[in-house]
Design a protein around this motif. Structure first.
Motif, mmCIF file in Angstrom:
data_model
loop_
_atom_site.group_PDB
_atom_site.id
_atom_site.type_symbol
_atom_site.label_atom_id
_atom_site.label_comp_id
_atom_site.label_asym_id
_atom_site.label_seq_id
_atom_site.Cartn_x
_atom_site.Cartn_y
_atom_site.Cartn_z
ATOM 1 N N ALA A 166 0.832 -1.206 0.000
ATOM 2 C CA ALA A 166 0.000 0.000 0.000
ATOM 3 C C ALA A 166 0.865 1.254 0.000
ATOM 4 C CB ALA A 166 -0.927 -0.008 1.216
ATOM 5 N N VAL A 167 1.901 1.264 0.835
ATOM 6 C CA VAL A 167 2.801 2.420 0.872
ATOM 7 C C VAL A 167 3.527 2.555 -0.466
ATOM 8 C CG1 VAL A 167 4.822 3.442 1.966
ATOM 9 C CG2 VAL A 167 3.093 2.304 3.369
ATOM 10 N N ARG A 168 3.915 1.430 -1.041
ATOM 11 C CA ARG A 168 4.603 1.488 -2.338
ATOM 12 C C ARG A 168 3.715 2.136 -3.392
ATOM 13 N NH1 ARG A 168 6.560 -3.109 -6.454
ATOM 14 N NH2 ARG A 168 8.185 -1.891 -7.484
ATOM 15 N N GLU A 169 2.425 1.840 -3.355
ATOM 16 C CA GLU A 169 1.505 2.432 -4.314
ATOM 17 C C GLU A 169 1.315 3.930 -4.071
ATOM 18 O OE1 GLU A 169 -2.099 0.180 -4.204
ATOM 19 O OE2 GLU A 169 -1.183 -1.637 -5.035
ATOM 20 N N VAL A 170 1.376 4.351 -2.810
ATOM 21 C CA VAL A 170 1.153 5.755 -2.478
ATOM 22 C C VAL A 170 2.420 6.585 -2.672
ATOM 23 C CG1 VAL A 170 0.596 7.352 -0.599
ATOM 24 C CG2 VAL A 170 -0.719 5.251 -0.866
ATOM 25 N N VAL A 171 3.548 6.064 -2.209
ATOM 26 C CA VAL A 171 4.799 6.831 -2.192
ATOM 27 C C VAL A 171 5.640 6.560 -3.431
ATOM 28 C CG1 VAL A 171 6.965 7.204 -0.946
ATOM 29 C CG2 VAL A 171 4.829 6.891 0.321
ATOM 30 N N GLY A 172 5.772 5.282 -3.783
ATOM 31 C CA GLY A 172 6.639 4.899 -4.881
ATOM 32 C C GLY A 172 8.052 4.638 -4.402
ATOM 33 N N ASP A 178 3.992 5.386 13.702
ATOM 34 C CA ASP A 178 2.635 5.008 14.099
ATOM 35 C C ASP A 178 1.702 5.250 12.915
ATOM 36 O OD1 ASP A 178 0.165 4.578 15.194
ATOM 37 O OD2 ASP A 178 0.343 6.099 16.770
ATOM 38 N N PRO A 179 1.140 4.199 12.319
ATOM 39 C CA PRO A 179 0.242 4.398 11.179
ATOM 40 C C PRO A 179 -1.180 4.776 11.563
ATOM 41 C CG PRO A 179 0.474 2.064 11.609
ATOM 42 C CD PRO A 179 1.368 2.767 12.606
ATOM 43 N N ALA A 180 -1.426 4.935 12.845
ATOM 44 C CA ALA A 180 -2.755 5.331 13.343
ATOM 45 C C ALA A 180 -3.838 4.377 12.873
ATOM 46 C CB ALA A 180 -3.075 6.772 12.924
ATOM 47 N N PHE A 181 -3.519 3.095 12.858
ATOM 48 C CA PHE A 181 -4.512 2.110 12.427
ATOM 49 C C PHE A 181 -5.666 1.993 13.412
ATOM 50 C CE2 PHE A 181 -1.505 -0.636 9.594
ATOM 51 C CZ PHE A 181 -1.581 0.325 8.603
ATOM 52 N N GLY A 182 -5.425 2.391 14.654
ATOM 53 C CA GLY A 182 -6.490 2.328 15.642
ATOM 54 C C GLY A 182 -7.610 3.312 15.371
ATOM 55 N N GLU A 183 -7.398 4.282 14.478
ATOM 56 C CA GLU A 183 -8.418 5.272 14.168
ATOM 57 C C GLU A 183 -9.421 4.776 13.134
ATOM 58 O OE1 GLU A 183 -6.572 8.955 13.133
ATOM 59 O OE2 GLU A 183 -5.287 8.966 14.910
ATOM 60 N N GLY A 184 -9.123 3.622 12.523
ATOM 61 C CA GLY A 184 -10.046 3.065 11.545
ATOM 62 C C GLY A 184 -10.903 1.978 12.164
ATOM 63 N N ASP A 185 -11.894 1.516 11.405
ATOM 64 C CA ASP A 185 -12.779 0.464 11.908
ATOM 65 C C ASP A 185 -12.764 -0.777 11.024
ATOM 66 O OD1 ASP A 185 -14.066 1.466 9.709
ATOM 67 O OD2 ASP A 185 -15.908 2.051 10.753
ATOM 68 N N SER A 236 6.784 6.767 4.009
ATOM 69 C CA SER A 236 5.546 7.533 3.798
ATOM 70 C C SER A 236 5.507 8.750 4.714
ATOM 71 C CB SER A 236 4.316 6.648 4.031
ATOM 72 O OG SER A 236 4.146 6.324 5.396
ATOM 73 N N GLU A 237 5.966 8.571 5.953
ATOM 74 C CA GLU A 237 6.011 9.703 6.887
ATOM 75 C C GLU A 237 6.987 10.769 6.392
ATOM 76 O OE1 GLU A 237 5.679 9.658 11.579
ATOM 77 O OE2 GLU A 237 7.725 9.140 10.958
ATOM 78 N N ARG A 238 8.135 10.313 5.897
ATOM 79 C CA ARG A 238 9.148 11.241 5.380
ATOM 80 C C ARG A 238 8.607 12.023 4.187
ATOM 81 N NH1 ARG A 238 14.467 8.355 3.376
ATOM 82 N NH2 ARG A 238 14.196 7.374 5.430
ATOM 83 N N ALA A 239 7.771 11.364 3.384
ATOM 84 C CA ALA A 239 7.204 12.016 2.199
ATOM 85 C C ALA A 239 6.004 12.900 2.533
ATOM 86 C CB ALA A 239 6.795 10.949 1.180
ATOM 87 N N GLY A 240 5.596 12.925 3.797
ATOM 88 C CA GLY A 240 4.482 13.767 4.200
ATOM 89 C C GLY A 240 3.117 13.221 3.841
ATOM 90 N N VAL A 241 3.019 11.924 3.623
ATOM 91 C CA VAL A 241 1.737 11.308 3.282
ATOM 92 C C VAL A 241 0.896 11.175 4.544
ATOM 93 C CG1 VAL A 241 0.616 9.234 2.386
ATOM 94 C CG2 VAL A 241 2.755 10.048 1.350
ATOM 95 N N PRO A 242 -0.330 11.649 4.567
ATOM 96 C CA PRO A 242 -1.175 11.504 5.754
ATOM 97 C C PRO A 242 -1.412 10.030 6.087
ATOM 98 C CG PRO A 242 -2.119 13.108 4.237
ATOM 99 C CD PRO A 242 -1.002 12.429 3.506
ATOM 100 N N ALA A 243 -1.429 9.722 7.378
ATOM 101 C CA ALA A 243 -1.667 8.342 7.799
ATOM 102 C C ALA A 243 -3.006 7.829 7.274
ATOM 103 C CB ALA A 243 -1.619 8.245 9.322
ATOM 104 N N SER A 244 -3.978 8.710 7.142
ATOM 105 C CA SER A 244 -5.290 8.288 6.659
ATOM 106 C C SER A 244 -5.214 7.779 5.218
ATOM 107 C CB SER A 244 -6.292 9.438 6.749
ATOM 108 O OG SER A 244 -5.845 10.556 6.003
ATOM 109 N N ASP A 245 -4.317 8.367 4.402
ATOM 110 C CA ASP A 245 -4.174 7.920 3.011
ATOM 111 C C ASP A 245 -3.622 6.498 2.971
ATOM 112 O OD1 ASP A 245 -4.993 10.450 2.412
ATOM 113 O OD2 ASP A 245 -3.214 11.005 1.259
ATOM 114 N N VAL A 246 -2.626 6.225 3.810
ATOM 115 C CA VAL A 246 -2.062 4.880 3.875
ATOM 116 C C VAL A 246 -3.111 3.905 4.382
ATOM 117 C CG1 VAL A 246 -0.322 3.425 4.980
ATOM 118 C CG2 VAL A 246 0.297 5.711 4.154
ATOM 119 N N ARG A 247 -3.828 4.300 5.421
ATOM 120 C CA ARG A 247 -4.846 3.424 6.005
ATOM 121 C C ARG A 247 -5.924 3.077 4.974
ATOM 122 N NH1 ARG A 247 -5.774 6.361 10.096
ATOM 123 N NH2 ARG A 247 -7.699 7.384 9.431
#
Length: 359
Positions: free
Chosen positions: A69-75, A291-298, A323-334
Motif C-alpha cells: 500500500a505504501v509502495r503504491e502511495v509513495v513509490g 505510528d500508522p494510526a490504524f487504531g483510528e479506523g474500523d 511515507s512519513e518522510r514524504a508527508g503522506v497523511p496516515a489516513s491515506d495509507v490506512r
C-alpha cells in the motif's frame, strides 16, 4: 518516487512448524507459502494464482499488504532476495535475486543453517546488483539509493532470539502474535543451544557460527546485505523490528562500526515484551518507530494490526517511515491498506467459489 530501494529477504525454516510460535500463516503448511506470496504482493499487488494471501489464524493479513500500500502511495523500488524459499515465487514485475540458500532446519537441531557462511557471502556480493536496480530507473543514476533491508520468514523471531543469545546480546524479540510466547521461544532456544553444544555468548565475535548453529538463512542473507552495503558506502536502513536488530548485532560482531538506522512500527516499539528500545541502545542503532494510526479506523484488518497482530515484517516499518518522510497523511495509507485488503480477500473468495484453491 522516493530514491530508495527495499530489499526483502525471504525464506523458510523447519522452526516455523513448531506449535505456537508464529502467526505468519493460518497453519504450518501454509506458512511455507507465506514468504513467496509476500514477495509477490509487494512486487505485483497480489499473490500469483498458485499462491496464497497470507493471513494469521485470526484473519489478520500479512504486513506485505501495508508495504505494498505504501509502495503504491509513495513509490519506491523493490527487489526480493531468495534466501531459502520452500516454494518458488512466480515471475514478478520486480526481480528476485538468489542468495543460494536452502530452507533452514529446526533451530532445536545441532546445525540448522550449515551453509550460513556461503549465504552470507553470496548476499554480501549481491549489493551492486541490488543498487543497480534502482540506478536503472533513477533520474540521477550516479548516486547510490538508500537501501532498506527487510525480511519475511515465519518463525523468524525465534531464530533471532537464538542468534542474539549465541552472540551474548540482549535476548529480546517481538512476535507476530498479539501475546508474545516468549517462554516457548526461550525453551526452544535452550534446546537448540544444548544440541549445538554451546552456551549463551559462546559465539560472540563469530557471527557466522551464531548463524550456523542458532539462526536461519534469512538472517544470514540480510546480514550479508547490510555488511556489503556498509563496505561499499551505500546508505542502509534496517527496515524491521527485533529480527533486523539481530541483523545489526550480526553486523556489529562482523566488525561494522557505522551507526545504523532501525525503522520499525509503533506496534513493536510499544510492545514491552520486545524491549526493542533497549536492544537498539545496546547496539547503538538509531531507532525510529512510525505510528500508522490504524487504531483510528474500523476495518477488521487495521484493527487486527492495532491490537498487536503482525506487528512488523516485509519491511512494514521501513515503508511507513518512507511515507512519513514524504508527508503522506496516515489516513491515506490506512485507506489504501483497507482497499488492498478487501480486493485481495475478494479475489481469494472468488477463486474459491470458482473451484480454485480455497487458501
Amino acid at each position: 518516487m522516493t530514491d530508495a530501494i527495499l530489499a526483502v529477504v525471504a525464506g523458510t525454516t523447519a522452526t516455523a512448524a513448531i506449535d505456537g510460535i508464529s502467526a505468519a500463516g493460518a497453519d504450518p503448511e501454509l506458512r511455507r507459502h507465506t514468504p513467496s506470496a509476500d514477495l509477490e504482493i509487494v512486487a505485483d499487488g497480489r499473490p500469483a494464482p498458485s499462491s496464497v494471501v497470507p493471513v494469521s489464524p485470526s484473519g489478520c493479513p500479512t504486513p506485505a499488504v501495508v508495504t505494498r500500500a505504501v509502495r503504491e502511495v509513495v513509490g519506491f523500488d523493490f527487489v526480493g532476495v531468495d534466501a531459502g524459499l520452500a516454494v518458488p515465487t512466480a515471475p514478478t514485475e520486480a526481480p528476485v535475486l538468489d542468495a543460494g540458500a536452502a530452507p533452514g532446519g529446526d533451530v532445536r537441531n545441532a546445525e540448522p543453517v550449515p551453509d550460513a557462511a556461503a549465504v552470507f557471502e553470496a548476499a554480501r556480493g549481491l549489493v551492486p546488483e541490488v543498487v543497480a536496480e534502482r540506478r536503472a530507473t533513477a533520474e540521477a543514476s550516479d548516486a547510490d539509493p538508500e537501501l532498506l533491508v527487510a525480511e519475511t520468514i515465519p518463525g523468524g523471531t525465534t531464530t533471532a532470539l537464538g542468534v542474539l543469545t549465541a552472540l551474548g546480546e540482549r535476548p529480546a524479540v517481538s512476535s507476530s502474535l498479539a501475546a508474545n510466547p516468549l517462554e516457548t521461544k526461550r525453551a526452544v532456544v535452550e534446546e537448540g543451544l544444548a544440541e549445538s553444544g554451546i552456551a549463551a555468548g559462546d559465539a560472540a565475535g563469530d557471527p557466522l557460527d551464531a548463524l550456523r548453529l542458532m539462526g536461519d538463512p534469512v538472517l544470514a542473507a540480510a546480514a550479508g546485505l547490510a555488511v556489503g552495503a556498509v563496505e561499499r558506502g551505500v546508505p542502509v536502513t534496517l527496515a524491521g523490528g527485533t529480527q533486523l536488530a539481530a541483523v545489526a548485532a550480526l553486523a556489529r560482531h562482523a566488525g561494522v562500526e557505522r551507526r545504523l538506522p532501525l525503522a520499525t512500527t509503533s506496534f513493536v516499539a510499544d510492545d514491552p515484551s520486545a524491549d526493542v528500545a533497549a536492544l537498539a541502545d545496546d547496539l547503538d542503532l538509531r531507532l525510529a518507530a512510525t505510528d500508522p494510526a490504524f487504531g483510528e479506523g474500523d476495518h477488521p484488518a487495521t484493527a487486527a494490526y492495532a491490537r498487536g497482530e503482525a506487528k512488523e515484517g516485509v519491511g512494514m516499518g521501513g515503508a511507513l517511515a518512507l511515507s512519513e518522510r514524504a508527508g503522506v497523511p496516515a489516513s491515506d495509507v490506512r485507506e489504501r491498506v483497507t482497499a488492498l485488503t478487501d480486493r485481495l480477500l475478494a479475489e481469494r473468495e472468488a477463486g474459491s467459489a470458482a473451484g480454485g484453491d480455497p487458501r
